[in-house]
Design a protein around this motif. Structure first.
Motif, PDB file in Angstrom:
ATOM      1  N   GLN A 575       0.859  -1.176   0.000  1.00 15.23           N
ATOM      2  CA  GLN A 575       0.000   0.000   0.000  1.00 15.23           C
ATOM      3  C   GLN A 575       0.897   1.229   0.000  1.00 15.23           C
ATOM      4  O   GLN A 575       1.074   1.907   0.999  1.00 15.23           O
ATOM      5  N   HIS A 576       1.451   1.509  -1.182  1.00 15.94           N
ATOM      6  CA  HIS A 576       2.554   2.467  -1.268  1.00 15.94           C
ATOM      7  C   HIS A 576       2.389   3.334  -2.522  1.00 15.94           C
ATOM      8  O   HIS A 576       3.300   3.463  -3.321  1.00 15.94           O
ATOM      9  N   ILE A 577       1.207   3.920  -2.665  1.00 14.41           N
ATOM     10  CA  ILE A 577       0.977   4.805  -3.806  1.00 14.41           C
ATOM     11  C   ILE A 577       1.620   6.160  -3.537  1.00 14.41           C
ATOM     12  O   ILE A 577       2.235   6.750  -4.422  1.00 14.41           O
ATOM     13  N   ARG A 578       1.468   6.642  -2.331  1.00 16.75           N
ATOM     14  CA  ARG A 578       2.135   7.866  -1.900  1.00 16.75           C
ATOM     15  C   ARG A 578       2.942   7.580  -0.645  1.00 16.75           C
ATOM     16  O   ARG A 578       2.603   6.686   0.131  1.00 16.75           O
ATOM     17  N   LEU A 579       3.989   8.364  -0.440  1.00 12.75           N
ATOM     18  CA  LEU A 579       4.807   8.185   0.739  1.00 12.75           C
ATOM     19  C   LEU A 579       5.271   9.534   1.253  1.00 12.75           C
ATOM     20  O   LEU A 579       5.217  10.534   0.538  1.00 12.75           O
ATOM     21  N   ASN A 580       5.737   9.540   2.497  1.00 13.13           N
ATOM     22  CA  ASN A 580       6.347  10.735   3.085  1.00 13.13           C
ATOM     23  C   ASN A 580       7.850  10.536   3.085  1.00 13.13           C
ATOM     24  O   ASN A 580       8.364   9.590   3.682  1.00 13.13           O
ATOM     25  N   LEU A 581       8.554  11.426   2.389  1.00 14.77           N
ATOM     26  CA  LEU A 581      10.005  11.349   2.262  1.00 14.77           C
ATOM     27  C   LEU A 581      10.600  12.649   2.793  1.00 14.77           C
ATOM     28  O   LEU A 581      10.388  13.712   2.201  1.00 14.77           O
ATOM     29  N   HIS A 582      11.321  12.568   3.898  1.00 17.14           N
ATOM     30  CA  HIS A 582      11.927  13.751   4.513  1.00 17.14           C
ATOM     31  C   HIS A 582      10.896  14.877   4.666  1.00 17.14           C
ATOM     32  O   HIS A 582      11.152  16.033   4.316  1.00 17.14           O
ATOM     33  N   ASN A 583       9.695  14.494   5.111  1.00 14.42           N
ATOM     34  CA  ASN A 583       8.630  15.445   5.448  1.00 14.42           C
ATOM     35  C   ASN A 583       7.904  16.008   4.236  1.00 14.42           C
ATOM     36  O   ASN A 583       7.123  16.943   4.369  1.00 14.42           O
ATOM     37  N   PHE A 584       8.156  15.460   3.063  1.00 15.82           N
ATOM     38  CA  PHE A 584       7.411  15.840   1.868  1.00 15.82           C
ATOM     39  C   PHE A 584       6.610  14.632   1.387  1.00 15.82           C
ATOM     40  O   PHE A 584       7.153  13.540   1.227  1.00 15.82           O
ATOM     41  N   ASP A 585       5.298  14.828   1.164  1.00 15.00           N
ATOM     42  CA  ASP A 585       4.501  13.785   0.541  1.00 15.00           C
ATOM     43  C   ASP A 585       4.825  13.760  -0.946  1.00 15.00           C
ATOM     44  O   ASP A 585       4.917  14.810  -1.594  1.00 15.00           O
ATOM     45  N   CYS A 586       4.999  12.570  -1.475  1.00 11.94           N
ATOM     46  CA  CYS A 586       5.366  12.470  -2.883  1.00 11.94           C
ATOM     47  C   CYS A 586       4.810  11.195  -3.488  1.00 11.94           C
ATOM     48  O   CYS A 586       4.334  10.295  -2.782  1.00 11.94           O
ATOM     49  N   THR A 587       4.869  11.121  -4.815  1.00  9.68           N
ATOM     50  CA  THR A 587       4.505   9.914  -5.542  1.00  9.68           C
ATOM     51  C   THR A 587       5.281   9.909  -6.845  1.00  9.68           C
ATOM     52  O   THR A 587       6.093  10.800  -7.105  1.00  9.68           O
ATOM     53  N   SER A 588       5.032   8.913  -7.671  1.00 10.65           N
ATOM     54  CA  SER A 588       5.723   8.826  -8.953  1.00 10.65           C
ATOM     55  C   SER A 588       4.940   9.578 -10.024  1.00 10.65           C
ATOM     56  O   SER A 588       3.707   9.650  -9.974  1.00 10.65           O
ATOM     57  N   ILE A 589       5.663  10.130 -10.989  1.00 11.60           N
ATOM     58  CA  ILE A 589       5.054  10.754 -12.158  1.00 11.60           C
ATOM     59  C   ILE A 589       5.721  10.180 -13.398  1.00 11.60           C
ATOM     60  O   ILE A 589       6.929   9.921 -13.404  1.00 11.60           O
ATOM     61  N   GLY A 590       4.919   9.949 -14.427  1.00 14.96           N
ATOM     62  CA  GLY A 590       5.435   9.452 -15.692  1.00 14.96           C
ATOM     63  C   GLY A 590       5.259  10.496 -16.784  1.00 14.96           C
ATOM     64  O   GLY A 590       4.206  11.118 -16.900  1.00 14.96           O
ATOM     65  N   LEU A 591       6.305  10.696 -17.583  1.00 14.56           N
ATOM     66  CA  LEU A 591       6.276  11.665 -18.679  1.00 14.56           C
ATOM     67  C   LEU A 591       6.487  10.942 -19.998  1.00 14.56           C
ATOM     68  O   LEU A 591       7.373  10.080 -20.125  1.00 14.56           O
ATOM     69  N   ILE A 592       5.686  11.302 -20.985  1.00 11.42           N
ATOM     70  CA  ILE A 592       5.765  10.703 -22.317  1.00 11.42           C
ATOM     71  C   ILE A 592       6.078  11.812 -23.310  1.00 11.42           C
ATOM     72  O   ILE A 592       5.318  12.780 -23.444  1.00 11.42           O
ATOM     73  N   ILE A 593       7.203  11.681 -24.005  1.00  9.50           N
ATOM     74  CA  ILE A 593       7.715  12.734 -24.887  1.00  9.50           C
ATOM     75  C   ILE A 593       8.044  12.128 -26.246  1.00  9.50           C
ATOM     76  O   ILE A 593       8.782  11.133 -26.310  1.00  9.50           O
ATOM     77  N   ARG A 594       7.520  12.734 -27.304  1.00 11.58           N
ATOM     78  CA  ARG A 594       7.872  12.299 -28.663  1.00 11.58           C
ATOM     79  C   ARG A 594       8.828  13.305 -29.261  1.00 11.58           C
ATOM     80  O   ARG A 594       8.546  14.513 -29.273  1.00 11.58           O
ATOM     81  N   LYS A 595       9.965  12.830 -29.738  1.00  8.92           N
ATOM     82  CA  LYS A 595      10.972  13.720 -30.301  1.00  8.92           C
ATOM     83  C   LYS A 595      10.475  14.349 -31.596  1.00  8.92           C
ATOM     84  O   LYS A 595       9.904  13.676 -32.462  1.00  8.92           O
ATOM     85  N   GLY A 596      10.703  15.664 -31.728  1.00  8.12           N
ATOM     86  CA  GLY A 596      10.303  16.366 -32.939  1.00  8.12           C
ATOM     87  C   GLY A 596      11.261  16.113 -34.086  1.00  8.12           C
ATOM     88  O   GLY A 596      12.333  15.518 -33.921  1.00  8.12           O
ATOM     89  N   ASN A 597      10.910  16.614 -35.251  1.00 10.10           N
ATOM     90  CA  ASN A 597      11.729  16.410 -36.437  1.00 10.10           C
ATOM     91  C   ASN A 597      12.802  17.474 -36.603  1.00 10.10           C
ATOM     92  O   ASN A 597      13.653  17.376 -37.478  1.00 10.10           O
ATOM     93  N   ALA A 598      12.763  18.527 -35.723  1.00  9.26           N
ATOM     94  CA  ALA A 598      13.663  19.666 -35.909  1.00  9.26           C
ATOM     95  C   ALA A 598      15.084  19.369 -35.461  1.00  9.26           C
ATOM     96  O   ALA A 598      16.023  20.028 -35.884  1.00  9.26           O
ATOM     97  N   ARG A 599      15.246  18.387 -34.568  1.00  9.89           N
ATOM     98  CA  ARG A 599      16.585  18.144 -34.027  1.00  9.89           C
ATOM     99  C   ARG A 599      17.276  17.006 -34.762  1.00  9.89           C
ATOM    100  O   ARG A 599      16.683  16.044 -35.131  1.00  9.89           O
TER     101      ARG A 599
END
Length: 599
Positions: A575-599
């Protein structure tokens, strides 16, 4: 007392000169304005010791003088040509002229003298100070329980602890109209620690304190120090005990939440997922045959896999009417992963149990497991897990993704820190570091000969990605970029990771998100940093300016009671969706990025 013995004692327990000098600088706001008011701003230091304060005051433009009984300590002063003498400082104080001193100080002196001498220090200082002059007295704080019961008595010349309330009263009694209590030298992180331990209660209150008293003076002199006297600092025992009580109350409330959750429908449904997976023999189902493929309907895939024995039975259960009802909990209807934070509803989707089966894990309400599911499903449903594609993973440790991707036919480059660096940082003894190719298929998710052919292991520092690593179809990292030393380094890694991709390639990264504050956080820490919403939003702006496509993350947080529950140390495994780490509540975040054609 034997002088040689006490000198050895001081060398053992007295802080280095440079440390004392830094600590004394906290008093500068109380004294520096006086140099602009008095042409001759004199400082007399009672019990000047090695002269750290005198040296600092001399650098600031004061005229200084000190007296101490300890000739050994005074030798440091003489070596630096400081004006000091050996003798009784309290008796010397009595000889000073009226209204002659800008500052009189006594650092860790008053606990060594009897009450009558202390009273004389205060009354004679009031007489000798200029109008608006400052008296500083620093002493051990008996409010700190460890100091009061043990550390104070470490020095055999200490007589008795002096409570701050008494010293404050004494200065006011002898005529000082403005008195400031300044608690000192507590642990820096304690101020933001909203969940102190019992040991914090015992030793956390400021171990020292100072009473700073100002003699009545002209309005301009009093006004020049008003800001300093309004400053706040230090931790009282009452503050820590209150926070400790609040922690116990939160723990009790959390346990009540757990009990209600275990009796709720949501919890029973989550356990039902677990029981389904428990029946599985963990047979690996090819991605092209997945019941969640975009190319055909769920019903068609059910029919296609009716011939599977163990896995087919599991899939039929996963797609049963009762399980489809479970999937309908999602407010968005048919579920598709986009950039998002870890949420309880994700665990209740059929795809979650399906991918856990592929990892050969039991589904758990755990954000680390969620990260693997997020990454693999994001890549799968966007069509990147195909036999013709290649991918690179960063900081892979012993995670199941490299072997799972290889089993689908992808050509994989798996990377991690050099072993010697991992040993220095403490990763080598954990399951979060891969030292060789052999560490990457421990679950047997990929047939060994295929794994040898499809997976290449390389040592890579995520802060310095080699230029030859490029042209991949996708890249990923699972909770690795928060260990790169700073928020800046983590964001820079995400930007640089896109250099490893072909135009149109997909990057999927997970990391830690601070849910408590969008301002204060953990940064510049090699162990772990916490990204704030503002950091993620700044990254998205940079990526879009560079021509890349970022799927907009949803930062909303209150989905259900499961989401609102915060796991406290020692952390739960299920049961570990959120946790307290050094007095900050936190959770995981996922980022999805598609590379553009300009680079």
């Amino acid at each position: 007392m034997n002088e040689k013995f006490y000198r050895a004692f001081e060398e053992k327990f007295y802080a280095p000169r440079q440390v004392i000098t830094e600590l004394r600088k906290q008093y500068l706001p109380f004294v520096l304005p006086l140099t602009k008011i008095y042409e001759a701003a004199e400082v007399f230091d009672i019990g000047c010791g090695r002269g750290e304060w005198l040296s600092l005051m001399q650098e600031m433009g004061f005229e200084v003088f000190g007296v101490d009984l300890d000739a050994g300590m005074l030798q440091d002063c003489w070596d630096r040509d400081l004006p000091v003498k050996e003798g009784d400082a309290v008796e010397h104080l009595k000889t000073l002229e009226n209204d002659s001193q800008a500052v009189i100080s006594a650092f860790h002196v008053i606990e060594h003298i009897p009450f009558e001498a202390l009273r004389q220090v205060v009354s004679e200082s009031f007489r000798a100070l200029k109008p608006g002059g400052i008296l500083i007295m620093e002493t051990p704080n008996p409010e700190n329980l460890l100091v009061a019961t043990q550390n104070f008595y470490l020095d055999p010349t200490h007589i008795r602890p002096i409570p701050s309330d008494f010293l404050t009263f004494l200065t006011k009694y002898h005529g000082f109209p403005r008195v400031k209590l300044l608690r000192l030298h507590e642990e820096p992180l304690l101020a933001t620690n909203m969940s102190p331990s019992l040991m914090d209660v015992i030793r956390g209150a400021s171990p020292d304190y100072a009473v700073i008293a100002q003699k009545e003076g002209p309005p301009e002199v009093m006004a020049s120090l008003s800001t300093a006297f309004l400053s706040q600092g230090g931790m009282s025992l009452e503050d820590i005990v209150r926070r400790y009580d609040e922690r116990l109350l939160r723990a009790e409330q959390a346990e009540n939440v757990r009990q209600r959750l275990r009796q709720s429908k949501v919890w029973r449904l989550a356990r039902w997922i677990y029981n389904i997976a428990k029946k599985s023999k963990h047979a690996l189902i090819p991605y092209s045959n997945s019941p969640y493929s975009q190319s055909s309907s769920v019903v068609e895939k059910q029919k296609k896999h009716a011939s599977y024995s163990d896995s087919g039975n599991v899939l039929r259960e996963l797609n049963s009417s009762s399980y489809q009802h479970l999937a309908s909990i999602s407010p968005s209807g048919p579920y598709t992963f986009r950039s998002d934070i870890c949420r309880s509803r994700h665990f209740l989707m059929p795809l979650y149990a399906y991918w856990c089966q592929q990892f050969r894990e039991k589904p758990r309400l755990h954000r680390k497991q969620w990260e693997f599911v997020f990454i693999v499903h994001a890549l799968h449903e966007r069509g990147y897990l195909q036999a013709s594609n290649s991918g690179i993973g960063f900081g892979v440790g012993k995670e199941p993704l490299p072997s799972l991707f290889a089993a689908s036919g992808c050509k994989i480059t798996a990377t991690d820190l050099a072993t010697i660096t991992a040993q220095e940082l403490g990763w080598a003894t954990s399951e979060q570091h891969a030292a060789s190719h052999a560490d990457l298929n421990q679950r047997g998710l990929c047939e060994p000969s295929l794994f040898q052919q499809q997976v290449d292991f390389q040592v890579v520092d995520m802060n310095s990605i080699p230029a030859h690593l490029n042209g991949y179809d996708f890249c990923w990292s699972s909770c690795a970029l928060e260990h790169l030393g700073s928020i800046h380094n983590g964001l820079t890694f995400i930007l640089r990771s896109l250099d490893t991709l072909r135009p149109g390639g997909l990057a999927v990264h997970t990391t830690e998100l601070n849910l408590t504050s969008n301002i204060t956080t953990i940064d510049n820490n090699r162990s772990c940093v916490l990204f704030r919403r503002q950091d993620i939003e700044l990254l998205i702006l940079q990526l879009r300016k560079l021509g890349h496509h970022v799927e907009e993350p949803d930062f909303s947080t209150c989905d259900s009671e499961l989401d609102r529950h915060v796991d406290m140390p020692p952390y739960s495994d299920d049961q570990h969706i959120r946790l307290n780490l050094h007095n900050f509540d936190c959770t995981s975040i996922g980022l999805i990025i598609r590379k553009g054609n300009a680079r």
